[in-house]
Design an enzyme around this catalytic site. Structure first.
Site, PDB file in Angstrom:
ATOM      1  N   ASP A  70      21.689  -9.512   6.492  1.00 63.01           N
ATOM      2  CA  ASP A  70      21.590  -8.125   7.095  1.00 63.01           C
ATOM      3  C   ASP A  70      21.165  -7.202   5.856  1.00 63.01           C
ATOM      4  O   ASP A  70      20.456  -6.368   6.229  1.00 63.01           O
ATOM      5  CB  ASP A  70      22.920  -7.756   7.984  1.00 63.01           C
ATOM      6  N   GLN A  71      21.957  -7.359   4.855  1.00 58.76           N
ATOM      7  CA  GLN A  71      21.666  -6.356   3.701  1.00 58.76           C
ATOM      8  C   GLN A  71      20.447  -6.566   3.232  1.00 58.76           C
ATOM      9  O   GLN A  71      19.936  -5.659   2.855  1.00 58.76           O
ATOM     10  CB  GLN A  71      22.981  -6.665   2.789  1.00 58.76           C
TER      11      GLN A  71
END
Lengths: 395, 395
Positions: free
Chosen positions: B172-173
């Site tokens: 996600d990051q």
């Protein structure tokens, strides 16, 4: 313009992973990246490898990974001739990137204050381990150290084992993206206002930001996450979130509704735990119980059965299996480029798809000093001067 | 202009972590981010927490972490009135971000082809788990699954244990940064050419790119990394690279010259291993041997002795210790903002420092629909129409 960063010139003093990964991302979108390297040895990543492996016998995979789409200019940075070359380049460049320890660039005459005298529109990005000053600023700023200092290793792995680092770098990668974030937003600002600026990035804050939601919990609640002793994959998550052994390997079972999971694995007793607090408090017990069912069948069996029921499940793959992965193939997620000594170099393709300005791999990672002459000719140096600089080991 | 993205309007349909983290990075630099949320429940992250914790009793830390510097507009996206509102907003916006499953936005009438008819300058970023199509495109795209599918869990942790995920999200990051990379480069391109475009990002390729150097090794060498059984922190690294237990905790000893390390820990016999291949092949044996010395003294003792000799060493900290960390304090790496119901929310500060356009936290994470009325008034809707839409649960 066929690429988003066409016409942008980047003067790149960075080495190892973080800076070069960042400037490669700029090069992938069409920027002209001039990699300034020490005469003789060049970027330390030219000699950094894993498993003692060099692609085609000479080039390190680490250097090849992060230096496509760049040109290499070797310079003895302490010579007056080099200073003149850099100053002439700065006049034409849009962006400077460097990741020396604090103060090194200013000593060489290449600090922001010095370069903006020559080109006030310059966007100058400095990257360090911990920032330009402060109690850690003289400490070594290597990835594993930053993982350890920011709490990341203490939330990873099992509670009954030592703190566990990620099996790849991560501070460097996050730091690289912070550089890109800083530079691209500054380029936009410069288009609007004509003004350059100085940007500072560090690995330490990059990895703190990576842990944003975990830190918001701990900072406000005043309580640490405790790692589970089982294979639950995040210290704040309830069961079943983790990697489970099957009869022939492993599968990943992410967050999932317990009643459906219980039915698929044939353990109806599991539904007795179906309460958010119980799923958290007894997560180790539940993990081992699910494990006892999952071990009875092979991975492919479970993947099929669980996907049929829309459960969040996946294979657990090794890197070596990925070239045959159907989605990797569909996306052309891997590609290759031709390198003069390493031959065909397989690498990971540009991950972002643009409708108007697709990224491209136009150049292989450069040989050391491969473009010194070409770059000096572009700057207007004549052949005789260039030959003399070669003899004097300036380039 | 006091901020780099002043004047930029972002229409943000994204939810959970990846998209909201990306748009928060735009908001931190001054963009006006309008977060479009479903009436009633809003972003799923408003109900996603760890340790059952809510800051001030109501707001989840996960939502607070990734939604500062945004305004919230609630809409029943399937109503004709909402369609009109979105179309009017699109005329004024620069950027659209969405992370629905493939096809959902087009069905609602908000696909790229539809919105560029209204505003040809729009920059439209779609983010998915695995791309817009292909064999995995209907699969769930959650972080832990992507870690498992891309080989990351199989290079992390000990060889004699199960594959080990990172204790935080990572796909996600990395995906969030890919969104930022795509949007900012497209904004620059649009300044130069006047043209908008469509950008596609996915978690799967973001995490493959994260593992660039490891994949370049495996793809070209045709051989997997083997995880060590000891605590060596990277499957391709020789000893001593790892986390070691001391008399009172742990320390991290990164890549270091063996003769100096041998001297400091008082085990001269260690120098017999001082050969790159031996340090790799016998890394587990060497790890345990170093461990036997390191356990004899406390962490502070070792840190001092090793830093004196310029060895790459650090503490291994927990999140809870970080507010007192001297470098965290020096950098103001943590900060807080005031929230109407959660009170003072402690969070991680903006990690990138700009000399001309510093990032700022101007707004707390919004309450659900907090700015619906304000945004509609800006669009020119009158109070009566707005009241009627409230009654009909359109906003």
């Amino acid at each position: 313009m066929s690429q988003a960063l066409e016409g942008i010139k980047v003067l790149d003093f960075s080495h190892l992973l973080q800076g070069p990964f960042a400037t490669q991302m700029l090069g992938d979108l069409g920027a002209d990246v001039i990699k300034v390297e020490r005469t003789g040895t060049g970027d330390g990543y030219r000699n950094w490898t894993f498993l003692n492996y060099r692609v085609g016998g000479e080039e390190t995979p680490c250097f090849l990974a992060y230096n496509r789409n760049k040109r290499s200019l070797t310079l003895n940075l302490k010579s007056p001739e080099a200073k003149e070359i850099i100053y002439r380049l700065v006049k034409e460049c849009d962006v400077v990137v460097e990741n020396f320890r604090p103060g090194v660039m200013a000593k060489l005459g290449f600090g922001y204050e010095q370069l903006k005298e020559i080109n006030p529109r310059i966007i100058y990005c400095s990257s360090t381990g911990y920032g330009q000053d402060g109690p850690y600023s003289t400490r070594p700023g290597q990835d594993l150290l930053i993982q350890s200092l920011t709490g990341l290793t203490k939330v990873t792995g099992r509670g009954d084992a030592a703190p566990t680092p990620l099996g790849t770098g991560i501070a460097d990668q996050m730091g690289a993206f912070n550089i890109v974030y800083g530079i691209l937003s500054s380029l936009y600002y410069r288009e609007k206002t004509g003004k350059g600026q100085k940007i500072e990035v560090n690995l330490f804050q990059a990895l703190l930001t990576h842990q944003l939601q975990e830190l918001v919990v701990t900072l406000n609640l005043g309580r640490n996450f405790e790692r589970p002793n089982s294979g639950i994959g995040h210290p704040g998550m309830p069961a079943p979130f983790g990697i489970y052994q099957t009869a022939d390997g492993y599968i990943c079972i992410s967050a999932n509704p317990i009643p459906v999971l219980a039915e698929v694995i044939g353990d109806q007793g599991l539904v007795e735990y179906d309460d958010p607090m119980i799923l958290f408090d007894k997560r180790d017990e539940i993990f081992y119980r699910i494990q006892a069912s999952v071990i009875k069948q092979g991975s492919a069996y479970w993947i099929e059965k669980m996907l049929e029921r829309d459960l969040w499940v996946s294979e657990v793959k090794s890197h070596i299996e990925l070239p045959e992965d159907p989605q990797v193939k569909h996306l052309n997620a891997f590609t290759s480029y031709h390198h003069p000594t390493a031959g065909e170099v397989k690498t990971v393709n540009i991950p972002v798809k643009f409708s108007e300005t697709p990224g491209r791999i136009d150049k292989p990672a450069p040989l050391l000093g491969e473009h010194s002459e070409e770059i000096l000719l572009e700057l207007g140096y004549d052949q005789e001067t260039i030959e003399k600089m070669k003899e004097n080991k300036i380039i």
